[in-house]
Design a protein around this motif. Sequence first.
Motif, PDB file in Angstrom:
ATOM      1  N   THR A 471       2.352   9.787 -18.679  1.00 20.84           N
ATOM      2  CA  THR A 471       3.202  10.537 -19.601  1.00 20.84           C
ATOM      3  C   THR A 471       4.388   9.726 -20.084  1.00 20.84           C
ATOM      4  OG1 THR A 471       4.668  11.495 -17.909  1.00 20.84           O
ATOM      5  CG2 THR A 471       2.582  12.623 -18.318  1.00 20.84           C
ATOM      6  N   ASP A 472       4.766   8.706 -19.323  1.00 19.41           N
ATOM      7  CA  ASP A 472       5.927   7.897 -19.681  1.00 19.41           C
ATOM      8  C   ASP A 472       5.868   6.628 -18.846  1.00 19.41           C
ATOM      9  OD1 ASP A 472       8.272   7.092 -20.846  1.00 19.41           O
ATOM     10  OD2 ASP A 472       9.555   8.546 -19.845  1.00 19.41           O
ATOM     11  N   ALA A 473       6.672   5.662 -19.191  1.00 20.95           N
ATOM     12  CA  ALA A 473       6.756   4.430 -18.414  1.00 20.95           C
ATOM     13  C   ALA A 473       8.146   3.844 -18.579  1.00 20.95           C
ATOM     14  CB  ALA A 473       5.701   3.423 -18.865  1.00 20.95           C
ATOM     15  N   PHE A 474       8.585   3.133 -17.558  1.00 18.66           N
ATOM     16  CA  PHE A 474       9.874   2.449 -17.607  1.00 18.66           C
ATOM     17  C   PHE A 474       9.646   0.958 -17.436  1.00 18.66           C
ATOM     18  CE2 PHE A 474      13.604   0.683 -15.324  1.00 18.66           C
ATOM     19  CZ  PHE A 474      14.537   0.849 -16.333  1.00 18.66           C
ATOM     20  N   ALA A 475      10.326   0.152 -18.253  1.00 19.33           N
ATOM     21  CA  ALA A 475      10.274  -1.311 -18.177  1.00 19.33           C
ATOM     22  C   ALA A 475       8.853  -1.840 -18.281  1.00 19.33           C
ATOM     23  CB  ALA A 475      10.930  -1.802 -16.886  1.00 19.33           C
ATOM     24  N   GLY A 476       8.034  -1.183 -19.087  1.00 16.86           N
ATOM     25  CA  GLY A 476       6.674  -1.666 -19.337  1.00 16.86           C
ATOM     26  C   GLY A 476       5.709  -1.466 -18.188  1.00 16.86           C
ATOM     27  N   GLY A 477       6.061  -0.643 -17.213  1.00 16.52           N
ATOM     28  CA  GLY A 477       5.177  -0.427 -16.078  1.00 16.52           C
ATOM     29  C   GLY A 477       3.883   0.262 -16.475  1.00 16.52           C
ATOM     30  N   ARG A 478       2.762  -0.232 -15.953  1.00 17.39           N
ATOM     31  CA  ARG A 478       1.475   0.425 -16.179  1.00 17.39           C
ATOM     32  C   ARG A 478       0.548   0.109 -15.004  1.00 17.39           C
ATOM     33  NH1 ARG A 478       3.230  -4.340 -19.057  1.00 17.39           N
ATOM     34  NH2 ARG A 478       1.445  -5.627 -19.660  1.00 17.39           N
ATOM     35  N   LYS A 524     -19.360   0.951  -3.029  1.00 20.32           N
ATOM     36  CA  LYS A 524     -19.968   0.781  -1.711  1.00 20.32           C
ATOM     37  C   LYS A 524     -21.425   1.248  -1.777  1.00 20.32           C
ATOM     38  CE  LYS A 524     -16.194  -0.228   0.810  1.00 20.32           C
ATOM     39  NZ  LYS A 524     -16.024  -1.423   1.651  1.00 20.32           N
ATOM     40  N   THR A 525     -22.323   0.455  -1.220  1.00 20.41           N
ATOM     41  CA  THR A 525     -23.733   0.862  -1.214  1.00 20.41           C
ATOM     42  C   THR A 525     -24.040   1.815  -0.064  1.00 20.41           C
ATOM     43  OG1 THR A 525     -24.273  -1.127   0.060  1.00 20.41           O
ATOM     44  CG2 THR A 525     -24.481  -1.253  -2.347  1.00 20.41           C
ATOM     45  N   ASP A 526     -23.217   1.803   0.968  1.00 23.73           N
ATOM     46  CA  ASP A 526     -23.368   2.737   2.084  1.00 23.73           C
ATOM     47  C   ASP A 526     -22.618   4.014   1.725  1.00 23.73           C
ATOM     48  OD1 ASP A 526     -23.352   4.176   4.422  1.00 23.73           O
ATOM     49  OD2 ASP A 526     -22.771   2.484   5.703  1.00 23.73           O
ATOM     50  N   THR A 527     -23.367   5.088   1.469  1.00 23.39           N
ATOM     51  CA  THR A 527     -22.745   6.330   0.996  1.00 23.39           C
ATOM     52  C   THR A 527     -21.917   7.029   2.068  1.00 23.39           C
ATOM     53  OG1 THR A 527     -24.758   7.566   1.540  1.00 23.39           O
ATOM     54  CG2 THR A 527     -24.562   6.703  -0.714  1.00 23.39           C
ATOM     55  N   SER A 528     -22.000   6.590   3.288  1.00 23.09           N
ATOM     56  CA  SER A 528     -21.162   7.173   4.340  1.00 23.09           C
ATOM     57  C   SER A 528     -19.768   6.559   4.350  1.00 23.09           C
ATOM     58  CB  SER A 528     -21.817   6.974   5.718  1.00 23.09           C
ATOM     59  OG  SER A 528     -21.839   5.587   6.065  1.00 23.09           O
ATOM     60  N   GLN A 529     -19.611   5.473   3.619  1.00 18.12           N
ATOM     61  CA  GLN A 529     -18.325   4.791   3.580  1.00 18.12           C
ATOM     62  C   GLN A 529     -17.491   5.262   2.383  1.00 18.12           C
ATOM     63  OE1 GLN A 529     -19.526   0.617   3.521  1.00 18.12           O
ATOM     64  NE2 GLN A 529     -18.953   0.446   5.689  1.00 18.12           N
ATOM     65  N   TYR A 530     -16.168   5.197   2.557  1.00 15.09           N
ATOM     66  CA  TYR A 530     -15.264   5.540   1.464  1.00 15.09           C
ATOM     67  C   TYR A 530     -15.095   4.346   0.529  1.00 15.09           C
ATOM     68  CZ  TYR A 530     -13.696   9.939   3.543  1.00 15.09           C
ATOM     69  OH  TYR A 530     -13.632  11.207   4.037  1.00 15.09           O
ATOM     70  N   ASN A 531     -15.134   4.623  -0.757  1.00 19.57           N
ATOM     71  CA  ASN A 531     -14.649   3.670  -1.739  1.00 19.57           C
ATOM     72  C   ASN A 531     -13.126   3.763  -1.771  1.00 19.57           C
ATOM     73  OD1 ASN A 531     -17.152   2.649  -3.443  1.00 19.57           O
ATOM     74  ND2 ASN A 531     -17.497   4.810  -2.968  1.00 19.57           N
ATOM     75  N   VAL A 532     -12.478   2.658  -2.063  1.00 18.59           N
ATOM     76  CA  VAL A 532     -11.015   2.630  -2.048  1.00 18.59           C
ATOM     77  C   VAL A 532     -10.497   2.197  -3.421  1.00 18.59           C
ATOM     78  CG1 VAL A 532      -8.946   1.725  -0.944  1.00 18.59           C
ATOM     79  CG2 VAL A 532     -11.040   2.023   0.392  1.00 18.59           C
ATOM     80  N   LEU A 533      -9.782   3.100  -4.048  1.00 12.00           N
ATOM     81  CA  LEU A 533      -9.089   2.807  -5.312  1.00 12.00           C
ATOM     82  C   LEU A 533      -7.639   2.483  -4.984  1.00 12.00           C
ATOM     83  CD1 LEU A 533      -8.574   2.888  -8.420  1.00 12.00           C
ATOM     84  CD2 LEU A 533      -8.229   5.357  -8.162  1.00 12.00           C
ATOM     85  N   LYS A 534      -7.204   1.307  -5.387  1.00  8.82           N
ATOM     86  CA  LYS A 534      -5.814   0.897  -5.181  1.00  8.82           C
ATOM     87  C   LYS A 534      -5.119   0.804  -6.528  1.00  8.82           C
ATOM     88  CE  LYS A 534      -2.990  -2.730  -2.996  1.00  8.82           C
ATOM     89  NZ  LYS A 534      -3.023  -4.034  -2.283  1.00  8.82           N
ATOM     90  N   ILE A 535      -3.921   1.367  -6.608  1.00  5.42           N
ATOM     91  CA  ILE A 535      -3.164   1.380  -7.865  1.00  5.42           C
ATOM     92  C   ILE A 535      -1.902   0.556  -7.687  1.00  5.42           C
ATOM     93  CG2 ILE A 535      -2.034   2.816  -9.601  1.00  5.42           C
ATOM     94  CD1 ILE A 535      -3.795   5.137  -8.610  1.00  5.42           C
ATOM     95  N   ASN A 536      -1.738  -0.437  -8.529  1.00  8.85           N
ATOM     96  CA  ASN A 536      -0.538  -1.261  -8.543  1.00  8.85           C
ATOM     97  C   ASN A 536       0.145  -1.151  -9.896  1.00  8.85           C
ATOM     98  OD1 ASN A 536      -2.562  -3.122  -6.631  1.00  8.85           O
ATOM     99  ND2 ASN A 536      -0.454  -2.984  -5.905  1.00  8.85           N
ATOM    100  N   ILE A 537       1.456  -1.125  -9.879  1.00  6.14           N
ATOM    101  CA  ILE A 537       2.225  -1.101 -11.126  1.00  6.14           C
ATOM    102  C   ILE A 537       2.554  -2.537 -11.509  1.00  6.14           C
ATOM    103  CG2 ILE A 537       4.316  -0.301 -12.276  1.00  6.14           C
ATOM    104  CD1 ILE A 537       2.281   1.893 -11.538  1.00  6.14           C
ATOM    105  N   VAL A 538       2.150  -2.921 -12.709  1.00  4.74           N
ATOM    106  CA  VAL A 538       2.402  -4.278 -13.194  1.00  4.74           C
ATOM    107  C   VAL A 538       3.257  -4.217 -14.457  1.00  4.74           C
ATOM    108  CG1 VAL A 538       0.286  -5.206 -12.191  1.00  4.74           C
ATOM    109  CG2 VAL A 538       0.237  -4.279 -14.507  1.00  4.74           C
ATOM    110  N   SER A 539       3.953  -5.309 -14.713  1.00  7.62           N
ATOM    111  CA  SER A 539       4.827  -5.364 -15.880  1.00  7.62           C
ATOM    112  C   SER A 539       5.297  -6.800 -16.076  1.00  7.62           C
ATOM    113  CB  SER A 539       6.045  -4.461 -15.696  1.00  7.62           C
ATOM    114  OG  SER A 539       6.984  -4.637 -16.726  1.00  7.62           O
ATOM    115  N   GLY A 540       5.678  -7.109 -17.290  1.00  7.84           N
ATOM    116  CA  GLY A 540       6.301  -8.400 -17.557  1.00  7.84           C
ATOM    117  C   GLY A 540       7.786  -8.372 -17.315  1.00  7.84           C
ATOM    118  N   SER A 541       8.310  -7.193 -16.950  1.00  6.05           N
ATOM    119  CA  SER A 541       9.741  -7.047 -16.677  1.00  6.05           C
ATOM    120  C   SER A 541       9.966  -6.905 -15.187  1.00  6.05           C
ATOM    121  CB  SER A 541      10.290  -5.820 -17.410  1.00  6.05           C
ATOM    122  OG  SER A 541      10.106  -5.937 -18.807  1.00  6.05           O
ATOM    123  N   SER A 542      11.218  -6.918 -14.799  1.00  6.28           N
ATOM    124  CA  SER A 542      11.560  -6.808 -13.390  1.00  6.28           C
ATOM    125  C   SER A 542      12.607  -5.722 -13.200  1.00  6.28           C
ATOM    126  CB  SER A 542      12.077  -8.140 -12.852  1.00  6.28           C
ATOM    127  OG  SER A 542      13.244  -8.538 -13.555  1.00  6.28           O
TER     128      SER A 542
END
Length: 560
Positions: A471-478, A524-542
């Motif tokens: 919905t919004d972002a600060f300092a180019g974060g995505r 994951k090919t083993d359906t008993s295992q969890y897939n893991v989605l990791k979200i990182n915020i990246v930007s050219g600013s600091s």
Amino acid sequence: MSTHKRNIGRRRLLAASAVGVAGTGAAVATGSGLLSSASAAGFGHTDDGSNFVVNTGASLVFKISKKTGDLTSLVYRGKEYEGYGGRHSHVESGLGASTVTVKQSGSTILVKVVHGAITQWYAARSGQNNVYLWTNKADASFTATRFLVRLRPGMFPNEGSDSWIEASDRIIEAGDVWKRADGTTHSKHYSGKRVIDYDHIGFTTGSVGLWIVRSNHEKASGGPFYRSLLRHSNDKGAGLYEILHYNEAQTEPERFGLQGPYVLAFTDGGAPSPSLAAARLDTSWVDGLGITGWVGAAGRGKVAGVGIKGMDAKHPYTVGFANAGAQYWAKAAAGTGAFSCKGMLPGTYTLTVYKGELAVHTASVTVRAGSATALNSITVTGDPSAAKTIWRLGDWDGTPGEFKNAALMTYAHPSDGRAAKWTGNVTIGSGPQAAAFPAYMWSGVNDGILVYFKLTAAQAAAAHTLRIGVTDAFAGGRPRVTVNDWVSAVPSASAQPSTRSLTTGSYRGNNRTITYSVPSSAWKTDTSQYNVLKINIVSGSSGTAFLSPGTSFDCLDLLA
């Protein structure tokens, strides 16, 4: 609910008749800003050498500086309310040397203030405890468009999220966000209301109320869901705002032209009357005053729609209208989606249907003076919630409302002691998933949130699209995502407000959906295992902590 609202409810405030009650202020001794018996004589205006003095013929006498056009005095029932810190009430941050004139037309007194590209108007009507105001701005030579009413300290209770105590609270951000010893945060930004949600804002003691009844905001910017400064109070004074254009969290270019009336209203403690709010549309008394740019009812039109098909009953719908010169909106009726918007300036507008705050349909509509434009049923075809998914966090409504800390963030800083921890991972299919996912992420606070989920063998054999709505972002974060060992490309930065928003009570920017094409080899090919989605915020600013690059979320889902 804010402390201010709870106190209003406890005091059982009086209703509509409080506004516009005729009467004469009591005769008391002059000095300390009190009203003299001479000035209380009746409706009219005088000149005290420095100001035009306007007696409403009720309980209110106000003054307008002949030099600057500032509102320099508000005496109600013999008591002075205006001014703090050696400054007065004014448009923008004060205009400086201006041309100021006054005239009386029957039961209306009109003061005109001209300074460069801005013309400010004040009006009084006989027997009413109101000051009517208009602002006409021709260009961007001033950076903002606002009127600020400055009030003396101690006149009203200093309470609510938009109040602070300078003597004891400490500043934690940019000179305007304060933290109390109890961990709560306070700021002038934290009034917590969207424009569509209020008609008036103000203060009350229970026996005296002072309010600004907002204009229709047709020349304002930001649309129906925009949040901005409404009021503030501290131990040194208080303020009420009518904000028409402000760069903080702004998503639209500025509009120019006449805006108003907005009304400064005194009451006996109750809220302003509904009829006063309706005066934004019923203002035939203004037609003959000669206010530059004024367009009366005869020069305006209406749009009416019979309904909206394809609505989601879980969400409210709003129909917005906007072009370069004006903006309007109307709430759609639950169930049918019928809507009506009147008092519109002639022109061609982009019509936008919002599910919550998410645009799900657009069209074009033309408004003509003196007539109504009728629209057939609108069918919503752009709702992303219609897609079939394997899992979904939140819902597509243009807000982070379903996520952790979202409600608090419209009236508090993310560091507020009432906020739940911004960290914490989520497992799909386990507990209140959306409520455990953070409404906001910052690279310097809670980067690397994990979402765990399982797939069936058939699902794991195919590529899928992951969608993340922001919905919004600060300092180019995505958000950049990693699925197990697969890493996405870095999305491009979205067009968002350039100022603070996530820390100043607003998640509202330009809604954007980012899609990630995840290949079948990522799962994951083993359906008993969890897939893991990791979200990182990246930007050219600091940046650091809550002023590091960040974003607010609308919804996350994995398409089937």
